[in-house]
Design a protein around this motif. Structure first.
Motif, PDB file in Angstrom:
ATOM      1  N   ASP A 166       0.821  -1.207   0.000  1.00 22.17           N
ATOM      2  CA  ASP A 166       0.000   0.000   0.000  1.00 22.17           C
ATOM      3  C   ASP A 166       0.857   1.261   0.000  1.00 22.17           C
ATOM      4  N   VAL A 167       1.946   1.270   0.783  1.00 19.83           N
ATOM      5  CA  VAL A 167       2.784   2.466   0.829  1.00 19.83           C
ATOM      6  C   VAL A 167       3.555   2.645  -0.484  1.00 19.83           C
ATOM      7  N   ILE A 168       3.857   1.565  -1.194  1.00 13.14           N
ATOM      8  CA  ILE A 168       4.511   1.691  -2.503  1.00 13.14           C
ATOM      9  C   ILE A 168       3.605   2.464  -3.451  1.00 13.14           C
ATOM     10  N   ILE A 169       2.328   2.118  -3.451  1.00 10.94           N
ATOM     11  CA  ILE A 169       1.354   2.821  -4.308  1.00 10.94           C
ATOM     12  C   ILE A 169       1.196   4.265  -3.847  1.00 10.94           C
ATOM     13  N   ALA A 170       1.102   4.463  -2.533  1.00  9.23           N
ATOM     14  CA  ALA A 170       0.943   5.818  -1.995  1.00  9.23           C
ATOM     15  C   ALA A 170       2.133   6.699  -2.356  1.00  9.23           C
ATOM     16  N   LEU A 171       3.342   6.152  -2.232  1.00  8.65           N
ATOM     17  CA  LEU A 171       4.536   6.930  -2.560  1.00  8.65           C
ATOM     18  C   LEU A 171       4.535   7.329  -4.030  1.00  8.65           C
ATOM     19  N   ARG A 172       4.205   6.399  -4.903  1.00  8.19           N
ATOM     20  CA  ARG A 172       4.154   6.702  -6.336  1.00  8.19           C
ATOM     21  C   ARG A 172       3.122   7.791  -6.612  1.00  8.19           C
ATOM     22  N   ASP A 173       1.939   7.692  -5.987  1.00  3.25           N
ATOM     23  CA  ASP A 173       0.883   8.685  -6.213  1.00  3.25           C
ATOM     24  C   ASP A 173       1.275  10.062  -5.678  1.00  3.25           C
ATOM     25  N   VAL A 174       1.843  10.099  -4.480  1.00  4.20           N
ATOM     26  CA  VAL A 174       2.245  11.386  -3.888  1.00  4.20           C
ATOM     27  C   VAL A 174       3.327  12.039  -4.735  1.00  4.20           C
ATOM     28  N   MET A 175       4.322  11.278  -5.134  1.00  5.51           N
ATOM     29  CA  MET A 175       5.424  11.851  -5.912  1.00  5.51           C
ATOM     30  C   MET A 175       4.974  12.277  -7.307  1.00  5.51           C
ATOM     31  N   ALA A 176       4.084  11.521  -7.922  1.00  2.70           N
ATOM     32  CA  ALA A 176       3.560  11.925  -9.237  1.00  2.70           C
ATOM     33  C   ALA A 176       2.781  13.231  -9.101  1.00  2.70           C
ATOM     34  N   HIS A 177       2.015  13.368  -8.034  1.00  3.20           N
ATOM     35  CA  HIS A 177       1.270  14.605  -7.793  1.00  3.20           C
ATOM     36  C   HIS A 177       2.223  15.776  -7.572  1.00  3.20           C
ATOM     37  N   LYS A 178       3.242  15.552  -6.750  1.00  2.87           N
ATOM     38  CA  LYS A 178       4.214  16.618  -6.494  1.00  2.87           C
ATOM     39  C   LYS A 178       4.897  17.049  -7.786  1.00  2.87           C
ATOM     40  N   ARG A 179       5.370  16.073  -8.544  1.00  3.78           N
ATOM     41  CA  ARG A 179       6.070  16.382  -9.798  1.00  3.78           C
ATOM     42  C   ARG A 179       5.140  17.107 -10.772  1.00  3.78           C
ATOM     43  N   GLY A 180       3.912  16.611 -10.905  1.00  2.77           N
ATOM     44  CA  GLY A 180       2.954  17.213 -11.832  1.00  2.77           C
ATOM     45  C   GLY A 180       2.495  18.597 -11.421  1.00  2.77           C
ATOM     46  N   GLY A 181       2.505  18.867 -10.106  1.00  2.87           N
ATOM     47  CA  GLY A 181       2.059  20.161  -9.612  1.00  2.87           C
ATOM     48  C   GLY A 181       3.166  21.166  -9.424  1.00  2.87           C
TER      49      GLY A 181
END
Length: 131
Positions: free
Chosen positions: A38-53
């Motif tokens: 679950d944290v692997i998915i969360a990390l990917r989602d958080v970092m993609a959001h940060k990078r995209g924003g």
């Protein structure tokens, strides 16, 4: 690939992982393996959001720094959390494999309604994240 240090804690059927370098990035599950997945998915989602924003993407701290910080409490353990972010561009790759395996890949991809490339990329991501 980049790896972050996660801190795993829990008992019985309640487990959690937090990533000190990424405040608020947590995962949970009824087993340690589920919490890590679950944290692997969360990390990917958080970092993609940060990078995209346009937000700053925090760099991972070395394990020694996490341990020295006092962040890990008694009863907790550290885990390594991989980060595999899409770059937003595709590249062509020439792969060599047994013809029977390629046929099986094509059949499995067709059953799922995806192209061979998408199937192989998804399988590779799953294997990498299961480390």
């Amino acid at each position: 690939m980049t790896y972050y240090v996660g801190i795993l804690d829990g008992a019985d059927d309640v487990w959690g992982v937090r990533i000190p370098d990424v405040p608020g990035c947590v995962g949970g599950g009824s087993t340690p393996d589920e919490a890590i997945a679950d944290v692997i998915i969360a990390l990917r989602d958080v970092m993609a959001h940060k990078r995209g924003g346009g937000f700053e993407v925090p760099l991972p701290s070395p394990l020694s720094a996490i341990l020295a910080s006092g962040e890990v409490e008694a009863g907790e353990t550290t885990v390594i959390v991989p980060l595999a972010l899409d770059s937003g561009r595709t590249v062509r790759a020439n792969l060599t494999m047994d013809a029977g395996l390629l046929e099986a890949i094509d059949e499995a991809a067709a059953l799922r309604g995806v192209a061979r490339s998408a199937f192989v990329a998804s399988a590779a991501r799953e294997k990498i994240e299961a480390q």
